[in-house]
Design an enzyme around this catalytic site. Sequence first.
Site, PDB file in Angstrom:
ATOM      1  N   SER A 104      -3.892   2.471   5.658  1.00  0.00           N
ATOM      2  CA  SER A 104      -3.032   2.614   4.765  1.00  0.00           C
ATOM      3  C   SER A 104      -2.165   3.588   5.170  1.00  0.00           C
ATOM      4  O   SER A 104      -2.375   4.770   5.795  1.00  0.00           O
ATOM      5  CB  SER A 104      -3.822   2.970   3.291  1.00  0.00           C
ATOM      6  N   GLU A 133      -3.863   3.001  -6.030  1.00  0.00           N
ATOM      7  CA  GLU A 133      -2.501   3.110  -5.882  1.00  0.00           C
ATOM      8  C   GLU A 133      -1.873   2.317  -7.068  1.00  0.00           C
ATOM      9  O   GLU A 133      -0.841   2.740  -7.560  1.00  0.00           O
ATOM     10  CB  GLU A 133      -2.133   2.237  -4.641  1.00  0.00           C
ATOM     11  N   HIS A 141      -8.687   1.379  -2.746  1.00  0.00           N
ATOM     12  CA  HIS A 141      -7.661   2.285  -2.619  1.00  0.00           C
ATOM     13  C   HIS A 141      -6.517   1.470  -3.144  1.00  0.00           C
ATOM     14  O   HIS A 141      -5.471   2.387  -3.942  1.00  0.00           O
ATOM     15  CB  HIS A 141      -7.605   2.641  -0.933  1.00  0.00           C
ATOM     16  N   ASN A 142      -6.144   0.503  -3.004  1.00  0.00           N
ATOM     17  CA  ASN A 142      -4.858  -0.245  -3.440  1.00  0.00           C
ATOM     18  C   ASN A 142      -4.959  -0.376  -4.796  1.00  0.00           C
ATOM     19  O   ASN A 142      -3.895  -0.159  -5.598  1.00  0.00           O
ATOM     20  CB  ASN A 142      -4.609  -1.615  -2.821  1.00  0.00           C
TER      21      ASN A 142
END
Length: 470
Positions: free
Chosen positions: A128, A191, A187-188
């Site tokens: 990332s 996000e 994580h995404n």
Amino acid sequence: MPTANIGLIGLAVMGQNLVLNMERNGYTVAVYNRTTATMEEFVNEHPGKKLVPTRSLEEFVQSLERPRKMIIMVKAGSPVDAVIDGLIPLLEEGDLVMDGGNSYFQDTERRSVALPAQGLRFMGVGVSGGEEGALWGPSIMPGGTPESWALVKPILEAIAAKAAEDGKPCVTYLGERGAGHYVKMVHNGIEYGDMQLIAEAYDILQRALGLQAAELAEIFAEWNQGELDSFLIDITATIFRRIDEETGQPLVDQVLDKAQQKGTGKWTSQDAFNLGAPIPTINSAVVGRILSAMKDERVAAAKVLPGPAQSSYTGDRAALIDAVRQALYASKISAYAQGMALLRMASDEYNYDLNLGEVAAIWRAGCIIRARFLNLITEAFNHNPKLANLMLDDTLGHAVGERLPAWRHVVQTAIGLGIPVPAFSGSLAYYDSYRSERLPANLIQAQRDLFGAHTYERVDKPGIFHSQWE
């Protein structure tokens, strides 16, 4: 004669920048791309670099020192399988294949079984940071066997971002099989939630107060100096400053309100439902992007569906701006609490043995969700590795509690003005649900028992019960 320390397949921008990052850190890198012209152009653009151009997979494999180490940077799904299928006949026992793309973690699980069955090593490596991160230091999330990690640890630590607080590289071994890609997926998902929250803050300030791009740029730049300091807040201020050369107006106002998605947020929601993990902020962000894509329907609906009589805020402007700042911070804590709780449940379900303190630590720099308050999250899990929820941490729980009045005020104000705030309200509803000793689920279970004899438990004695309600 093998000359390359490591190889990379797939020379789109992310792949190219990772190559340059590895080369800058002292490694000789073999490069291959299905379209040979792309590879040749890339190598020609960087004369003097320690690059080994290869024009076939056979040549690529032959150029690597043993045990071979290679990274695949191609589109997730069948393209990854196609590259792996082409490599397998050319590799030898102990060679390591790493998938550095945004692959679905279950695909990584499958490949983590298939390749070792043929004597090969395999790792799913989440990366990332976008193009800039790939070049100058991303956050890297590797999963696989400890032995595979040992082979590439020096390389990945060299190219990873370094945390400003302690200089530690933003990469660590996360766990077996699909652990790395699972962490990258979440994580995404976080996000997605973070971006939706920022967009809703912008929408409130724009629609309720009539603030223009120049004013919004100043506000977000100021916010970025405090507790909201993060990559996403920083680039938001930058976006508001950009003037469109064609119209002379703020460029953000010329961008069509249709957000696209590549699927990682949706995957997060889907697996959270499978595990029974509540992540309403991330879910609302995924739904928000889907709704945004329904532009024509929304335009038509806007002409016939009424909203509230009052559409602008008449109270203290400065007070509302500060309340939005507080609500955004509290909502971010809620969103991260949801994401980290999902990681804990997934770690138990898939036997990843994740260290959540280390996960938060490698997100402190390089990645898209990097933010100052990730230091607090790291500290929370380091202090209590068994922490069930971030909001139970003394520091973060106190931060949420202090901002509750502002948080509620912002959500109530937005709803009263007809401004949709699904992520703000979902974050707050998660907090209120989590802190509620009793929820109305007793009625739901009674309904299920009445129409389907699904039984229920009682509050006053153990056992499973069924009643004739009618």
